[in-house]
Design an enzyme around this catalytic site. Structure first.
Site, PDB file in Angstrom:
ATOM      1  NE  ARG A 109     -11.702  10.250   0.277  1.00 41.65           N
ATOM      2  CZ  ARG A 109     -10.857   9.358   0.780  1.00 41.65           C
ATOM      3  NH1 ARG A 109     -10.121   9.668   1.822  1.00 41.65           N
ATOM      4  NH2 ARG A 109     -10.749   8.174   0.243  1.00 41.65           N
ATOM      5  CG  ASN A 163      -7.952   0.454   1.333  1.00 41.54           C
ATOM      6  OD1 ASN A 163      -7.146   0.470   2.257  1.00 41.54           O
ATOM      7  ND2 ASN A 163      -7.854   1.269   0.304  1.00 41.54           N
ATOM      8  CG  ASP A 169      -1.586   1.236   1.540  1.00 41.70           C
ATOM      9  OD1 ASP A 169      -2.257   1.715   0.616  1.00 41.70           O
ATOM     10  OD2 ASP A 169      -1.474   1.764   2.667  1.00 41.70           O
ATOM     11  CE  LYS A 215      -4.962  -0.400  -1.976  1.00 39.09           C
ATOM     12  NZ  LYS A 215      -4.154  -0.004  -0.823  1.00 39.09           N
ATOM     13  CG  ASP A 274      -1.771   7.570   0.650  1.00 44.27           C
ATOM     14  OD1 ASP A 274      -0.923   7.407  -0.244  1.00 44.27           O
ATOM     15  OD2 ASP A 274      -2.699   8.383   0.554  1.00 44.27           O
ATOM     16  CG  ASP A 277      -2.127   2.112   6.588  1.00 41.57           C
ATOM     17  OD1 ASP A 277      -1.976   2.104   5.351  1.00 41.57           O
ATOM     18  OD2 ASP A 277      -2.834   2.952   7.185  1.00 41.57           O
ATOM     19  CD  GLU A 326      -3.779   7.848   4.730  1.00 45.88           C
ATOM     20  OE1 GLU A 326      -4.532   7.756   3.742  1.00 45.88           O
ATOM     21  OE2 GLU A 326      -3.232   6.860   5.260  1.00 45.88           O
ATOM     22  CB  SER A 350      -1.603   3.670  -4.114  1.00 44.33           C
ATOM     23  OG  SER A 350      -2.129   4.818  -3.493  1.00 44.33           O
ATOM     24  N   GLY A 351      -4.758   3.215  -3.244  1.00 48.42           N
ATOM     25  CA  GLY A 351      -6.068   3.842  -3.396  1.00 48.42           C
ATOM     26  C   GLY A 351      -5.922   5.346  -3.567  1.00 48.42           C
TER      27      GLY A 351
HETATM   28 MG   LIG Z   1      -2.686   3.182   3.657  1.00 47.67          MG
END
Ligand SMILES: [Mg+2]
Length: 307
Positions: free
Chosen positions: A137, A253, A92, A227, A94, A250, A101, A180-181
């Site tokens: 967002r 997701n 991941d 992912k 962030d 972390d 983030e 990554s999201g």
């Molecule tokens: Mg993260």
């Protein structure tokens, strides 16, 4: 009897009390320690055999209290060829490979922090899903100069030990990816910084004249399922078995990809993520992942030395 590897990792040199907490628990559950290996003064490997009446999940649950009491991480995994024979690690971005983030950094840049936080809170309460929260967002970023990512690069803090971890894994021939999201301009930049092989993240649409974000997200949203899908896709492309892969993250997701990979590590994650992840690591350096993969500190130093 099933054989497992138990790796105990501490932020500081392992104390007799920390070691005793683990070995006392093992003996109280009739777990047989067949061999031990010192990986460094902060990490030790124990090869263990479980008695027939002890489920692996029960042992995993039983170590939780000692982890909290003694401030150690106890990582349990099957003792087989895949422990050290991994070939792919997906991360991941962030709060994993980087400290921040990115959405919060862009929100601060665009002065919409409160509105972004409100949407994040809705998502965390389960009132909206990840896709909806990302779209909402992103919509707040309409009109933000397209140069935003360029100006954020100098503010990104790469997590302690990430550079060393990736350097060792690349030397060992691993395939590495960031899934990554967040957003692709920074994930691609990070791929370059860490020498990764793949970067996947979300794409924010830019206005036809190339000057500003439109607030729209393009293409497939990288969410929990995506992912895991990307992990499978990379593994297939590289002819790597899923058992030969590891996922590190972390967030909630990241749990699907952790469950899809041969092994999953929750890195300084929220308690709910730690509880559900196959393993957890709460130290100060991502380089400690190498202990979970079985590398001694001497081996790590040797691999880092002659570059
Ligand atoms: Mg993260």
């Amino acid at each position: 009897m099933s054989k497992y590897i138990c790796t105990i990792i501490s932020k500081t040199p392992i104390s007799p009390a920390q070691r005793d907490a683990w070995t006392s628990l093992a003996s109280s559950l009739s777990v047989t320690v067949t061999s031990t290996k010192v990986l460094s003064d902060r990490a030790e490997d124990y090869t263990i055999q479980l008695p027939a009446n002890l489920e692996f999940s029960a042992l995993k649950a039983a170590v939780n209290p000692i982890c909290l009491q003694e401030k150690i991480d106890v990582c349990l995994q099957p003792d087989n060829v895949f422990r050290r024979g991994k070939r792919l690690v997906v991360f991941d971005m962030d709060s994993t490979l980087i400290r921040q983030e990115v959405i919060d950094m862009i929100a601060a840049y665009a002065d919409v922090e409160d509105r972004v936080s409100a949407i994040t809170a809705l998502a965390m309460n389960g009132e909206i899903d990840f896709n909806e929260s990302l779209r909402r967002r992103a919509s707040l970023l309409e009109g933000v100069p397209a140069t935003v990512f360029e100006s954020l690069k100098s503010k990104i803090e790469i997590t302690t030990g990430a550079i060393e971890l990736c350097k060792v894994l690349k030397k060992e021939g691993y395939t590495l990816a960031v899934l990554s999201g967040g957003f692709i301009p920074l994930a691609s930049w990070l791929k370059g910084q860490l020498g990764l092989d793949y970067a996947f993240a979300n794409t924010l649409e830019v206005s036809p004249d190339g000057t500003a974000l439109t607030g729209k997200v393009l293409g497939d949203i990288v969410n929990a399922e995506r992912k895991a899908h990307l992990l499978r896709q990379i593994a297939e492309e590289k002819s790597i078995e899923l058992q030969e892969s590891m996922a590190v993250g972390d967030g909630a997701n990241d749990l699907v990809m952790m469950g899809t990979a041969g092994y999953g590590v929750a890195w300084n994650a929220k308690p709910i993520v730690q509880a559900k992840a196959p393993a957890r690591l709460n130290t100060e350096s991502l380089q400690d992942i190498l202990y979970i993969l079985g590398y001694t500190l001497d081996e790590q130093t040797a691999l880092l030395g002659d570059s």
